[in-house]
Enzyme design. Structure first.
Site, PDB file in Angstrom:
ATOM      1  N   GLY A 105     -32.480  84.831  84.366  1.00  0.00           N
ATOM      2  CA  GLY A 105     -31.134  84.746  83.795  1.00  0.00           C
ATOM      3  C   GLY A 105     -30.127  84.574  84.899  1.00  0.00           C
ATOM      4  N   CYS A 132     -38.276  86.860  87.702  1.00  0.00           N
ATOM      5  CA  CYS A 132     -37.020  86.671  88.413  1.00  0.00           C
ATOM      6  C   CYS A 132     -35.985  87.725  88.000  1.00  0.00           C
ATOM      7  CB  CYS A 132     -36.529  85.234  88.205  1.00  0.00           C
ATOM      8  SG  CYS A 132     -35.335  84.734  89.430  1.00  0.00           S
ATOM      9  N   TYR A 133     -34.941  87.346  87.265  1.00  0.00           N
ATOM     10  CA  TYR A 133     -33.973  88.354  86.819  1.00  0.00           C
ATOM     11  C   TYR A 133     -34.685  89.460  86.032  1.00  0.00           C
ATOM     12  CZ  TYR A 133     -29.939  90.449  84.495  1.00  0.00           C
ATOM     13  OH  TYR A 133     -28.995  91.334  84.031  1.00  0.00           O
ATOM     14  N   HIS A 219     -40.939  81.652  89.545  1.00  0.00           N
ATOM     15  CA  HIS A 219     -41.076  81.171  88.165  1.00  0.00           C
ATOM     16  C   HIS A 219     -42.472  80.600  87.921  1.00  0.00           C
ATOM     17  CE1 HIS A 219     -36.902  81.627  86.837  1.00  0.00           C
ATOM     18  NE2 HIS A 219     -36.632  81.487  88.124  1.00  0.00           N
ATOM     19  N   GLU A 221     -43.602  79.604  85.133  1.00  0.00           N
ATOM     20  CA  GLU A 221     -43.597  78.694  83.982  1.00  0.00           C
ATOM     21  C   GLU A 221     -43.330  77.238  84.370  1.00  0.00           C
ATOM     22  OE1 GLU A 221     -41.413  80.952  84.770  1.00  0.00           O
ATOM     23  OE2 GLU A 221     -39.357  80.409  84.251  1.00  0.00           O
ATOM     24  N   SER A 273     -38.214  60.354  57.258  1.00  0.00           N
ATOM     25  CA  SER A 273     -37.339  59.588  58.153  1.00  0.00           C
ATOM     26  C   SER A 273     -38.145  58.579  58.955  1.00  0.00           C
ATOM     27  CB  SER A 273     -36.627  60.541  59.104  1.00  0.00           C
ATOM     28  OG  SER A 273     -37.556  61.048  60.042  1.00  0.00           O
ATOM     29  N   GLY A 274     -39.464  58.692  58.878  1.00  0.00           N
ATOM     30  CA  GLY A 274     -40.296  57.833  59.723  1.00  0.00           C
ATOM     31  C   GLY A 274     -40.685  58.546  61.005  1.00  0.00           C
ATOM     32  N   GLY A 275     -39.980  59.636  61.328  1.00  0.00           N
ATOM     33  CA  GLY A 275     -40.274  60.406  62.533  1.00  0.00           C
ATOM     34  C   GLY A 275     -41.445  61.357  62.315  1.00  0.00           C
ATOM     35  N   VAL A 276     -41.928  61.911  63.413  1.00  0.00           N
ATOM     36  CA  VAL A 276     -43.141  62.718  63.324  1.00  0.00           C
ATOM     37  C   VAL A 276     -42.913  64.049  62.581  1.00  0.00           C
ATOM     38  CG1 VAL A 276     -42.809  63.589  65.680  1.00  0.00           C
ATOM     39  CG2 VAL A 276     -45.044  63.756  64.654  1.00  0.00           C
ATOM     40  N   ASP A 277     -41.743  64.654  62.728  1.00  0.00           N
ATOM     41  CA  ASP A 277     -41.536  65.971  62.119  1.00  0.00           C
ATOM     42  C   ASP A 277     -41.572  65.907  60.596  1.00  0.00           C
ATOM     43  OD1 ASP A 277     -41.124  66.552  64.741  1.00  0.00           O
ATOM     44  OD2 ASP A 277     -38.943  66.719  64.593  1.00  0.00           O
ATOM     45  N   SER A 278     -40.779  64.984  60.039  1.00  0.00           N
ATOM     46  CA  SER A 278     -40.769  64.904  58.578  1.00  0.00           C
ATOM     47  C   SER A 278     -42.112  64.394  58.074  1.00  0.00           C
ATOM     48  CB  SER A 278     -39.618  64.031  58.073  1.00  0.00           C
ATOM     49  OG  SER A 278     -39.809  62.690  58.463  1.00  0.00           O
ATOM     50  N   ALA A 279     -42.778  63.556  58.877  1.00  0.00           N
ATOM     51  CA  ALA A 279     -44.084  63.037  58.463  1.00  0.00           C
ATOM     52  C   ALA A 279     -45.113  64.163  58.379  1.00  0.00           C
ATOM     53  CB  ALA A 279     -44.550  61.977  59.454  1.00  0.00           C
ATOM     54  N   LYS A 419     -42.577  70.833  69.521  1.00  0.00           N
ATOM     55  CA  LYS A 419     -42.912  69.441  69.204  1.00  0.00           C
ATOM     56  C   LYS A 419     -44.383  69.116  69.501  1.00  0.00           C
ATOM     57  CE  LYS A 419     -40.950  65.360  68.252  1.00  0.00           C
ATOM     58  NZ  LYS A 419     -39.872  65.162  67.284  1.00  0.00           N
TER      59      LYS A 419
END
Ligand code: XMP
Length: 563
Positions: A105, A132-133, A219, A221, A273-279, A419
């Site tokens: 942070g 870290c923090y 870090h 990550e 929408s054609g996008g992956v999420d809605s698909a 995602k």
């Protein structure tokens, strides 16, 4: 000890005591924790059966990397959620955490009012990893001392292990690079802690005690700490006792039964929408409830070439889903006449979308649920937007924001996924690669890739150029290596020469970026030959364009889209 309901008030009291402890030495803290929590129960280390969900909770102190930590833990196949440092225990208890990670942070623990870890972190007697923090918070709260380092340490450092037998270091090589980004450092560890590793500028780069509380000054990550993943794996598996049962296969099984239970015999609509999420949302729900789902696919006239056909092929032809298709191109273009400001474009498109969607939904008859492709980063972003002063750069109108008067209950099966997890779910559901790996495409579509007014003529120019760019990107097998690649039609015209003629035509920009999450991005180092080929094809094949440039700015300071 049990921290559930009956202990909630005690916890709240402790929180108040800790918060008001301000800058006093907090070595008494452990006493308070003991008074309320008792000794660490053996059960805290117990390995649970694989059927039980195991979670790690990331306590967020505002680091730009907090979400990345959460993703990294999920990559270890351990479920992980991120919560703000001031989240009450009641929010965390249902997750049944097996351990906590305190994020980095921007604050300094010795500043008055610096955020500290809530009391339940220590009372729970679960393992804790401070990064870290987060490490400095542990140090301060458990009675050690943090001070500004003589030298700030940013960038690479070499980590030397002092205790190679620490479970945190299993399988780790000595003298490996780590990524540092800190000004303060540990001057004195809290009682009971030992230094497990050091770097040139940080005598205590890693510390730990025999209660399973650890701190890392660097870090783990970030990609610049190559062995960071091993450290995180050691923490979740060896120290927290997680088993790695967070798989997308398990997620799908759980989701299908949850959706069936939630929907019963109700009717669901979903905007494609054609996008992956809605698909993926549509496919998952269709798998659960079949024809109780109707998808609405609105063509706003701002889509890429062949987009509609491709989407249809997957959903209607392959999967056999019920899809209501509406071509609203004219309506959208009408509304966009004379609109130049990017935010106004977004607003107009968002409003028109809602109108069209509502009209179509009304034609379907009774509908009870609206399915949405909300993802975990959206949830985190909207949860924190109330508490942070982050400036609004762009309003992102995803398919959503539907009017309350529609009175639909929401189904958001991807609400806790990143995602990359959504893509895995798509693959496991047997969706075609082409759909699963589709690059993100903004809701307002090509409208925000045309600088200035959107017209049918400009859309046609952009579509043709974009089509060439996409085909070449796919041919060169770069499609999955870049996060997004596309063309932008500027409103600049410049002079050129074709044959013996002077031309005065549009300047077109190509954009390709690499990114992990669209929050930051770098311009893709596409090969010169590739750029030359695309440029040459565009100026030769697309009337109206006589000059092509490649955008070489990262985000920040730019954004991915030009508008
Ligand atoms: P920027 O341009 O802000 O974009 O760096 C980050 C990501 O968001 C997408 N984007 C949008 N998506 N509606 C959307 O659904 C929008 O208005 C919008 N604006 C940008 C962009 O394509 C990138 O993936």
């Amino acid at each position: 000890m049990d921290l559930s309901e009956n202990k909630a008030e005690e916890t709240a009291k402790t929180n108040r005591r800790i918060k008001t402890s301000g800058d006093i030495e907090v070595s008494t803290y452990l006493e308070i924790a003991k008074e309320i929590g008792g000794e660490r129960p053996a059960a805290a280390r117990e390995v649970v059966g694989s059927e039980e969900r195991q979670a790690i909770v990331v306590i967020d102190f505002g680091s730009q990397y907090s979400m990345l930590i959460t993703r990294r833990i999920r990559e270890c196949q351990v479920y992980c959620e991120m919560v703000s440092y001031d989240a009450p225990w009641e929010k965390i208890a249902p997750l049944k955490p097996k351990g906590f990670i305190l994020s980095g942070g921007p604050a300094s623990v010795y500043q008055p009012g610096a955020p500290l870890a809530p009391a339940y972190i220590y009372e729970s007697h679960l393992p804790v990893l401070g990064i870290c923090y987060g490490m400095q918070v542990i140090t301060k709260q458990l009675g050690g001392r943090v001070a500004p380092g003589a030298k700030q340490e940013y960038g690479h450092a070499i980590l030397h292990l002092s205790d190679v037998n620490s479970p945190l270091f299993a399988g780790l090589e000595d003298s490996s690079p780590v990524w540092m980004s800190h000004g303060d450092r540990i001057e004195e560890m809290p009682p009971g802690f030992t230094a497990l590793a050091y770097t040139e500028n940080s005598p205590v780069a890693v510390m730990g005690n025999d209660q399973g509380i650890f701190g890392l000054q660097f870090h783990p990550e970030v990609a610049h700490t190559p062995q960071g993943k091993t450290i995180l794996e050691n923490f979740v598996y060896r120290i927290c006792g997680c088993q790695g049962n967070w798989t997308m296969g398990n997620f799908i099984t759980e989701s299908l039964s949850r959706i069936k239970e939630q929907v019963g015999s109700g009717k669901v609509i979903c905007a494609l929408s054609g996008g992956v999420d809605s698909a993926v949302v549509a496919t998952l729900i269709y798998r659960a409830i079949g024809d109780q789902l109707t998808c609405i696919y609105v063509n706003n006239g701002l889509l890429r070439r062949e987009e509609v056909e491709r989407t249809f092929k997957v959903f209607r032809e392959n999967l056999g889903m019920k899809i209501v298709y509406v071509d609203a191109t004219e309506r959208f273009l009408d509304r966009l006449k004379g609109v130049v400001d990017p935010e106004v474009k977004r607003k107009v498109i968002g409003e028109e979308f809602i109108k069209v969607f509502e009209e179509e939904a009304n034609k379907i008859g009774r509908v009870d649920f609206l399915a949405q492709g909300t993802l975990y980063p959206d949830v985190i972003e909207s949860a924190s937007s109330g508490s942070t002063a982050s400036a609004k750069i762009k309003t992102h109108h995803n398919v959503g924001g539907l009017p309350a008067k529609m009175k639909l209950q929401l189904i958001e099966p991807l609400r806790y996924l990143f995602k990359d997890e959504v893509r895995q779910v798509g693959s496991e559901l047997g969706m075609p690669e082409e759909m699963v790996w589709r690059q993100p495409f903004p809701g307002p579509g090509l409208a925000i890739r045309i600088i200035g007014e959107v017209t049918a003529e400009k859309l046609e120019i952009l579509r043709s150029a974009d089509f060439i760019m996409m085909n070449e990107i796919k041919k060169a097998q770069l499609y999955r290596q870049v996060w997004q690649s596309f063309a932008v039609l500027t409103d600049v015209k410049s002079v050129g020469v074709m044959g013996d003629y002077r031309t005065y035509s549009y300047l077109l920009a190509l954009r390709a970026v690499t990114s992990e999450d669209a929050m930051t991005a770098d311009w893709a180092r596409l090969p010169y030959d590739f750029l030359a080929r695309v440029s040459s094809r565009i100026v030769n094949e697309v009337p109206g364009v006589n000059r092509v440039v490649y955008d070489i700015t990262s985000k920040p300071p730019s954004t991915i889209e030009w508008e």
